[in-house]
Design a protein around this motif. Sequence first.
Motif, mmCIF file in Angstrom:
data_model
loop_
_atom_site.group_PDB
_atom_site.id
_atom_site.type_symbol
_atom_site.label_atom_id
_atom_site.label_comp_id
_atom_site.label_asym_id
_atom_site.label_seq_id
_atom_site.Cartn_x
_atom_site.Cartn_y
_atom_site.Cartn_z
ATOM 1 N N ARG A 119 50.284 -15.218 32.432
ATOM 2 C CA ARG A 119 48.837 -15.325 32.232
ATOM 3 C C ARG A 119 48.450 -16.720 31.786
ATOM 4 N NH1 ARG A 119 46.379 -11.445 27.685
ATOM 5 N NH2 ARG A 119 48.074 -10.248 28.555
ATOM 6 N N SER A 120 49.236 -17.267 30.850
ATOM 7 C CA SER A 120 48.899 -18.560 30.255
ATOM 8 C C SER A 120 50.102 -19.087 29.489
ATOM 9 C CB SER A 120 47.715 -18.382 29.299
ATOM 10 O OG SER A 120 47.443 -19.567 28.600
ATOM 11 N N GLU A 121 50.115 -20.368 29.275
ATOM 12 C CA GLU A 121 51.130 -20.987 28.418
ATOM 13 C C GLU A 121 50.692 -20.984 26.956
ATOM 14 O OE1 GLU A 121 54.162 -21.886 29.439
ATOM 15 O OE2 GLU A 121 53.579 -21.169 31.429
ATOM 16 N N ASP A 122 49.403 -20.705 26.721
ATOM 17 C CA ASP A 122 48.838 -20.764 25.381
ATOM 18 C C ASP A 122 48.829 -19.385 24.731
ATOM 19 O OD1 ASP A 122 48.281 -23.503 25.660
ATOM 20 O OD2 ASP A 122 46.399 -23.048 26.695
ATOM 21 N N ASP A 123 49.416 -19.299 23.544
ATOM 22 C CA ASP A 123 49.480 -18.029 22.834
ATOM 23 C C ASP A 123 48.102 -17.431 22.585
ATOM 24 O OD1 ASP A 123 52.267 -17.735 22.610
ATOM 25 O OD2 ASP A 123 52.341 -19.099 20.909
ATOM 26 N N ILE A 124 47.118 -18.252 22.340
ATOM 27 C CA ILE A 124 45.788 -17.727 22.013
ATOM 28 C C ILE A 124 45.212 -16.912 23.167
ATOM 29 C CG2 ILE A 124 44.411 -19.718 22.751
ATOM 30 C CD1 ILE A 124 42.864 -19.150 19.963
ATOM 31 N N ASP A 125 45.657 -17.163 24.379
ATOM 32 C CA ASP A 125 45.163 -16.407 25.527
ATOM 33 C C ASP A 125 45.707 -14.982 25.569
ATOM 34 O OD1 ASP A 125 43.570 -18.499 26.396
ATOM 35 O OD2 ASP A 125 45.157 -19.355 27.631
ATOM 36 N N TYR A 126 46.625 -14.664 24.676
ATOM 37 C CA TYR A 126 47.180 -13.313 24.572
ATOM 38 C C TYR A 126 46.562 -12.533 23.413
ATOM 39 C CZ TYR A 126 50.659 -14.627 28.020
ATOM 40 O OH TYR A 126 51.271 -15.034 29.180
ATOM 41 N N THR A 127 45.564 -13.101 22.779
ATOM 42 C CA THR A 127 44.901 -12.424 21.664
ATOM 43 C C THR A 127 43.770 -11.545 22.184
ATOM 44 O OG1 THR A 127 43.395 -14.300 21.366
ATOM 45 C CG2 THR A 127 45.366 -14.247 19.975
ATOM 46 N N THR A 128 43.463 -10.519 21.412
ATOM 47 C CA THR A 128 42.296 -9.698 21.708
ATOM 48 C C THR A 128 41.076 -10.338 21.046
ATOM 49 O OG1 THR A 128 42.530 -8.358 19.710
ATOM 50 C CG2 THR A 128 43.718 -7.603 21.698
ATOM 51 N N PHE A 129 39.922 -9.826 21.396
ATOM 52 C CA PHE A 129 38.693 -10.339 20.805
ATOM 53 C C PHE A 129 38.703 -10.147 19.294
ATOM 54 C CE2 PHE A 129 34.126 -10.440 19.943
ATOM 55 C CZ PHE A 129 33.785 -11.588 20.616
ATOM 56 N N GLY A 130 39.149 -8.977 18.854
ATOM 57 C CA GLY A 130 39.217 -8.707 17.420
ATOM 58 C C GLY A 130 40.154 -9.659 16.698
#
Length: 197
Positions: A119-130
């Motif tokens: 999906r992405s190389e960036d960990d933040i892109d695996y976070t939920t909105f919450g």
Amino acid sequence: MSDHTVELFLLKCAVIETGLRATLAEYDTGQPNGLSQADDEQLEPFIKQFDLANRKNAAHMSRYYEIFYLLENDIRRLIVETMEAAHGAKWWDTRVPPGVLEEVRKNREREAQAAVSVRSEDDIDYTTFGQLGDIIRANWSDFAGMLSNQSAVSRVMAALNMLRGTIAHCGVLAEDEVDRLKLAIRDWFRVLEGPKN
């Protein structure tokens, strides 16, 4: 009116039109449904087989999905830029709540085991909105100067998160929920105006 005046007027209009077309092209995000014409043509025979009511609902909800996509990714960008400015490039490892770190690790692991594209190389892109709200609250001192106040951020993020579920999971927002979404987005931009003195 002389021929020269008309000719000059037409030339000016052509220059203005060229500039306008260039500006519009710069901001054009493609077709309204986001598909290239080739993709659209390939999928159209399949799309026509779906129930008409569902196709209408999908078209109606696509705008709200787009708005939420923009909002969520803008909040991610705000967090990354703020945290990098305050704590450097390694902020993720030292400033993210442990529960968020663990969930991101699990999400990455599930994705790797499913053998799908990353999906992405960036960990933040695996976070939920919450979880984005959790990161902001855990690092409030870094956001306090730019966001109005912590309780307003929590309230707006909670309202948006409730509405996000319907949008992200292929539901249809009722008219009063559409109004709620509009208000919550306005509230988010008020939060971005910063603290009131």
